[in-house]
Structures are given as structure tokens and as C-alpha cells.
Design a protein around this motif. Structure first.
Motif, short mmCIF file in Angstrom:
data_model
loop_
_atom_site.label_atom_id
_atom_site.label_comp_id
_atom_site.label_asym_id
_atom_site.label_seq_id
_atom_site.Cartn_x
_atom_site.Cartn_y
_atom_site.Cartn_z
N GLU A 22 25.56 26.40 -33.55
CA GLU A 22 26.79 26.16 -32.80
C GLU A 22 26.61 24.39 -32.49
OE1 GLU A 22 30.05 27.52 -29.99
OE2 GLU A 22 27.97 26.67 -28.96
N LEU A 23 26.89 23.38 -33.29
CA LEU A 23 26.59 22.15 -32.66
C LEU A 23 27.41 21.60 -32.13
CD1 LEU A 23 24.74 18.94 -32.76
CD2 LEU A 23 26.05 18.78 -35.09
N VAL A 24 27.37 21.51 -30.62
CA VAL A 24 27.95 20.39 -29.53
C VAL A 24 27.65 19.32 -29.91
CG1 VAL A 24 29.19 20.79 -27.35
CG2 VAL A 24 28.46 22.72 -28.51
N VAL A 25 28.87 18.41 -30.36
CA VAL A 25 28.43 16.80 -29.87
C VAL A 25 29.47 16.00 -28.03
CG1 VAL A 25 29.14 14.67 -31.21
CG2 VAL A 25 28.88 16.65 -32.62
N PRO A 26 28.24 15.64 -28.04
CA PRO A 26 28.83 14.94 -26.45
C PRO A 26 30.23 14.26 -26.23
CG PRO A 26 26.82 14.13 -26.64
CD PRO A 26 27.03 14.92 -28.33
N GLU A 27 30.85 14.51 -25.67
CA GLU A 27 32.46 13.91 -25.44
C GLU A 27 32.72 12.24 -26.18
OE1 GLU A 27 33.74 14.48 -21.19
OE2 GLU A 27 34.54 16.76 -22.35
N ILE A 28 33.89 12.40 -26.32
CA ILE A 28 33.87 11.20 -26.85
C ILE A 28 34.94 10.79 -26.98
CG2 ILE A 28 34.40 10.11 -29.35
CD1 ILE A 28 33.21 11.53 -31.10
N THR A 29 35.54 9.76 -25.97
CA THR A 29 36.75 8.82 -25.61
C THR A 29 37.23 8.06 -26.04
OG1 THR A 29 36.05 9.78 -23.68
CG2 THR A 29 37.91 8.19 -23.11
N PHE A 30 38.67 7.98 -26.08
CA PHE A 30 39.29 7.08 -26.79
C PHE A 30 40.57 6.27 -26.06
CE2 PHE A 30 37.55 9.32 -30.76
CZ PHE A 30 37.19 8.02 -31.26
N PHE A 31 40.96 5.18 -25.72
CA PHE A 31 41.63 5.16 -24.71
C PHE A 31 41.62 6.30 -23.41
CE2 PHE A 31 43.02 2.99 -28.54
CZ PHE A 31 42.58 1.49 -28.23
N ASN A 32 42.95 7.40 -23.67
CA ASN A 32 43.13 8.09 -22.36
C ASN A 32 42.28 9.83 -23.12
OD1 ASN A 32 43.58 6.49 -19.81
ND2 ASN A 32 45.72 6.55 -20.91
N LEU A 33 42.14 9.39 -24.41
CA LEU A 33 41.94 10.55 -25.43
C LEU A 33 40.62 11.06 -26.06
CD1 LEU A 33 42.86 12.83 -27.11
CD2 LEU A 33 42.91 11.41 -28.71
N GLN A 36 35.63 16.23 -28.15
CA GLN A 36 34.32 17.12 -28.18
C GLN A 36 34.45 17.92 -29.42
OE1 GLN A 36 32.65 19.37 -25.34
NE2 GLN A 36 30.76 18.70 -25.43
N PRO A 37 33.81 17.40 -30.78
CA PRO A 37 33.49 18.11 -31.69
C PRO A 37 32.61 19.16 -31.29
CG PRO A 37 33.54 16.08 -31.50
CD PRO A 37 32.88 15.72 -30.21
N VAL A 38 32.45 20.18 -32.18
CA VAL A 38 32.21 21.60 -32.65
C VAL A 38 31.92 21.98 -33.65
CG1 VAL A 38 31.64 23.52 -31.22
CG2 VAL A 38 32.59 22.40 -29.68
N VAL A 39 30.71 22.07 -34.26
CA VAL A 39 30.44 22.68 -35.50
C VAL A 39 29.86 23.44 -35.73
CG1 VAL A 39 29.28 21.75 -37.76
CG2 VAL A 39 30.42 20.03 -36.38
N LEU A 40 30.67 24.82 -36.08
CA LEU A 40 29.42 26.29 -36.73
C LEU A 40 28.85 25.25 -37.84
CD1 LEU A 40 31.68 28.72 -35.82
CD2 LEU A 40 29.95 27.47 -33.82
N CYS A 41 27.34 25.69 -38.29
CA CYS A 41 27.03 25.36 -39.12
C CYS A 41 25.64 26.54 -40.23
CB CYS A 41 25.82 23.97 -39.68
SG CYS A 41 25.12 23.69 -38.69
#
Length: 221
Positions: A22-33, A36-41
Motif C-alpha cells: 500500500e503506497l500512501v502519497v502525502p495530501e495534495i491541496t487544490f484551493f479548498n479541496l 490523498q491518493p492511496v495505491v495498492l500495487c
């Protein structure tokens, strides 16, 4: 792992052709959105290459994700193949098959993004081809098809695709370069430091013991 991401091994007895992570990428913020992508590889070691692939990614973060059912609006596929060159063996770096080159199924309403990148990292400082050297090469293809939700769906499709492709190109190039560089440095340390090799071997033994314990605890059907 690059950019503060984390990688965790998943115990899954149903994965026979490789190990699952399980790969967890740090949170990404666009304006108020916030996303956090999580990839099962799956990582599949072979004699002449290591293949990392996934078609399972989901997003977590802002309530906007659930509200727009964002995880149901995209298809994702990534494949990274690691090959290497040393004084005894040369492995071709161009490893994408016809199956890898095929597009994700087009629904007619999804914006399609694609990028392919290759990154090399020298394992020593020698550049003369007549001198023995070793190289790790990572070749990656990534495909994403997105049904863009409102209000972003009002943006012209060619602008969305151009922006998405540019963002993927920059992100993948940076992440992959850091990953391959760190992998090369780790290998160089492993090959020259006996204490580090012993430490890594102890981690592998511990994982094998834990896997055996899990298998023994499974009930017979």
C-alpha cells in the motif's frame, strides 16, 4: 520513499505472483479541496527484471470526494519495470509490451491522460564504457481516464487533458528520478556494507517468519 510518501507491505495469501503493498502519497491541496491518493500495487520479482504494477487507486480527504463519488469517476493503471546493467548481464530497458501500450477502455466521456518516462541511475561514478559500471533503469507508463465532476467539467476538454498530462509528466519525472536515485544508493550501500546486508537479511527473515505464522493460523476449508 520520495516526497514523504509511505509504503506498507500487505499480508495477502491470495497474491501468488508477487507481493502486495500500500503506497500512501502525502495530501495534495487544490484551493479548498484536499486529496490523498492511496495505491495498492503488486511487486513481481523476476530473474531479469522487477515489475511494479497497479490498477487499484482510491482517494481520501475532503468531503467533496464522497459528495461527487470521485472514486467512481476515474480508471487508473500504472506499470514500472526496473532493469539493470552490470559487467555480467545486460537487460534491455524498453520493456513495455503491446498490452501495456493499449488504452484504458474509453467510455466516450472520460478525459484520457497518458505519460511514459524512463530514468537511469549510475551505481558508480565511472562514465567510460570501457570501465566496468552498473546502471539501474526504471521505465514507467501511467494511464488515467477521468470523468471530471462539476464545476471543473465546464472547462474545455483539451485544456483539462493538456493540464493533466503536464502535471503527470512533471510529477512522474520528479518522483521516479528520486526513487531510482535512492534505490541505487541503497544498493551501493548494501553491496559495500556487510553490517547493512546483515540488517536487511534480518528484516527478510522476520517477514518470512511472520508470513508462516499467518499461514499456520488460517483455518482449513
Amino acid at each position: 520513499m520520495p516526497l514523504g510518501s509511505s509504503l506498507t507491505k500487505i499480508d495477502n495469501n491470495e497474491v501468488y505472483k508477487g507481493e502486495e503493498f500500500e503506497l500512501v502519497v502525502p495530501e495534495i491541496t487544490f484551493f479548498n479541496l484536499t486529496l490523498q491518493p492511496v495505491v495498492l500495487c503488486t511487486v513481481q520479482p523476476m530473474e531479469d527484471q522487477v515489475v511494479i504494477f497497479s490498477d487499484n487507486c482510491y482517494l481520501r480527504g475532503s468531503s467533496f470526494i464522497e459528495k461527487t463519488r470521485l472514486n467512481e469517476r476515474f480508471d487508473f493503471r500504472v506499470r514500472c519495470t526496473l532493469t539493470w546493467y552490470d559487467e555480467q548481464n545486460l537487460v534491455a530497458a524498453d520493456v513495455l509490451s503491446e498490452e501495456d501500450e493499449s488504452d484504458i477502455e474509453d467510455t466516450g466521456r472520460k478525459n484520457k491522460f497518458r505519460f511514459r518516462n524512463k530514468e537511469n541511475s549510475e551505481l558508480d561514478d565511472e562514465t567510460d564504457c570501457s570501465i566496468t559500471s552498473s546502471t539501474i533503469t526504471a521505465t514507467t507508463s501511467i494511464d488515467v481516464a477521468v470523468d471530471v465532476p462539476r464545476p471543473f467539467s465546464s472547462i474545455p476538454k483539451f485544456i483539462v487533458e493538456r493540464t493533466g498530462n503536464a502535471a503527470m509528466k512533471l510529477s512522474l519525472k520528479y518522483i521516479q528520478a528520486n526513487f531510482v536515485r535512492n534505490l541505487a544508493n541503497d544498493y551501493e550501500k548494501w553491496s559495500t556494507d556487510e553490517e547493512y546486508r546483515s540488517y536487511r537479511a534480518s528484516l527478510s527473515s522476520k517477514e518470512e517468519e511472520e508470513a508462516e505464522c499467518v499461514a499456520e493460523s488460517q483455518p482449513f476449508v
